[in-house]
Design an enzyme around this catalytic site. Structure first.
Site, mmCIF file in Angstrom:
data_model
loop_
_atom_site.group_PDB
_atom_site.id
_atom_site.type_symbol
_atom_site.label_atom_id
_atom_site.label_comp_id
_atom_site.label_asym_id
_atom_site.label_seq_id
_atom_site.Cartn_x
_atom_site.Cartn_y
_atom_site.Cartn_z
ATOM 1 N N LYS A 163 -7.127 0.887 -6.104
ATOM 2 C CA LYS A 163 -7.826 2.067 -5.571
ATOM 3 C C LYS A 163 -7.694 3.191 -6.589
ATOM 4 C CE LYS A 163 -7.807 5.219 -1.594
ATOM 5 N NZ LYS A 163 -7.150 5.520 -0.302
ATOM 6 N N LYS A 189 -11.677 -0.228 -4.751
ATOM 7 C CA LYS A 189 -12.286 0.974 -4.195
ATOM 8 C C LYS A 189 -12.210 2.082 -5.244
ATOM 9 C CE LYS A 189 -11.890 4.327 -0.405
ATOM 10 N NZ LYS A 189 -11.116 4.789 0.753
#
Length: 323
Positions: free
Chosen positions: A194, A247
């Site tokens: 992420k 992400k």
């Protein structure tokens, strides 16, 4: 002699037969944002079509999702009270625990994933307990709280836990916590890679989770780092994650493919708020064919290696796939 690739493109039936990558409604997880109250369905200005909802409205929304063939959701909570440790996230009467119980009671066939983090629950907006000296998240104290939070979600009836805080060792801590509480069969989908991305802006509007100071670069990943991105996901695989995730998605498709090439685990991507809102605003300006660009984008995630797509486009894409 030269290659005539067009031989395989002229006939539409043959084109379909030879299509390598396919989108399905079964690829999608739809995000939902829960808050207390009744009859609340407030649209977020920066994310047209995305709402903060009371639990009763989320239960209704699940009925609509199932009509479209969408049976997987991921829940985010907006508590009434925030404090320095995110106490609502650790409480069996907290907003997420209540929502999970209500959804599973009304829709036992709905697959409920819970986002596991503290940024929405803390008064400072960071993803755990703060270290007052370093002015960043105290990694190891937060690990214990993540394990407690995971057990709360599991007891409420969550079908899968999705930790997003990017704490070192979080999968080990969560897995040990779940296993010791008798939830050894509950899967964990880790936000394993992420990035500290500017694409999250509209999400912080809907989740009310902007940091009150600084940013999250001391625990989320540097967008410039490719090798570290691979290492992050591989480490979470070693710690026991069942599914990995990248992400954001759109600007990181090289990372999606890199990780796919380095693991046998299923791989998810999060098609984040900024990516969604850019298409919405471009459509409003009349500069793109929204449906075609949306579907091409989702197809690109699959082609890069994603098995699961968390996306705010899920309902719109499902309608197009039905046609």
């Amino acid at each position: 002699m030269f290659a005539r690739f067009r031989r395989k493109r002229l006939n539409p039936v043959l084109r379909d037969l030879l299509q390598e990558t396919h989108l399905s409604v079964n690829d999608f997880i739809y995000p939902l944002f829960a808050r207390s109250g009744t009859g609340i369905k407030d649209e977020v200005a920066s994310m047209p079509g995305v709402y903060q909802m009371s639990i009763d409205e989320i239960v209704k929304e699940c009925e609509d999702l199932k009509k479209l063939g969408i049976y997987a959701i991921i829940l985010f909570g907006i508590p009434d009270v925030k404090d320095s440790v995110g106490s609502d996230a650790l409480c069996e009467h907290g907003i997420i625990a209540q929502t999970v119980r209500a959804v599973k009671a009304a829709h036992p066939d709905m697959f409920v994933v819970t986002d596991l983090c503290f940024c929405e629950y803390t008064d400072h907006g960071h993803c755990g307990v703060l270290d007052p000296v370093l002015e960043t998240v105290d990694n190891d104290i937060t690990l214990g709280n993540l394990a407690k939070q995971a057990v709360v979600h599991a007891k409420a009836g969550a079908d899968m836990i999705a930790p997003s805080g990017m704490m070192d060792g979080m999968i080990t801590a969560i897995r040990e916590g779940l296993d010791s509480a008798g939830f050894e069969n509950l899967p964990v989908m880790s936000y394993s890679t992420k990035f500290a991305s500017a694409y999250y802006g509209p999400f912080r509007d809907v989740a009310e989770s902007s940091p009150s100071f600084g940013d999250r670069r001391s625990y989320q990943m540097n967008p410039a780092n490719r090798n570290e991105a691979i290492l992050e996901s591989i480490e979470d695989e070693k710690e026991g994650a069942d599914i990995l995730m990248v992400k954001p998605a759109l600007a990181y498709l090289d990372i999606v493919r890199d990780i796919k090439n380095n693991t046998s685990l299923p791989l998810a991507v999060y098609n984040v708020s900024g990516e969604y809102s850019m298409l919405k605003m471009a459509a409003k300006a009349g500069v793109i064919d929204y449906d075609k660009v949306m579907m091409e984008t989702l197809l690109g995630f699959k082609r890069a290696g994603a098995d699961i797509i968390i996306t705010y486009h899920a309902k719109e894409a499902a309608l197009l796939l039905q046609k």
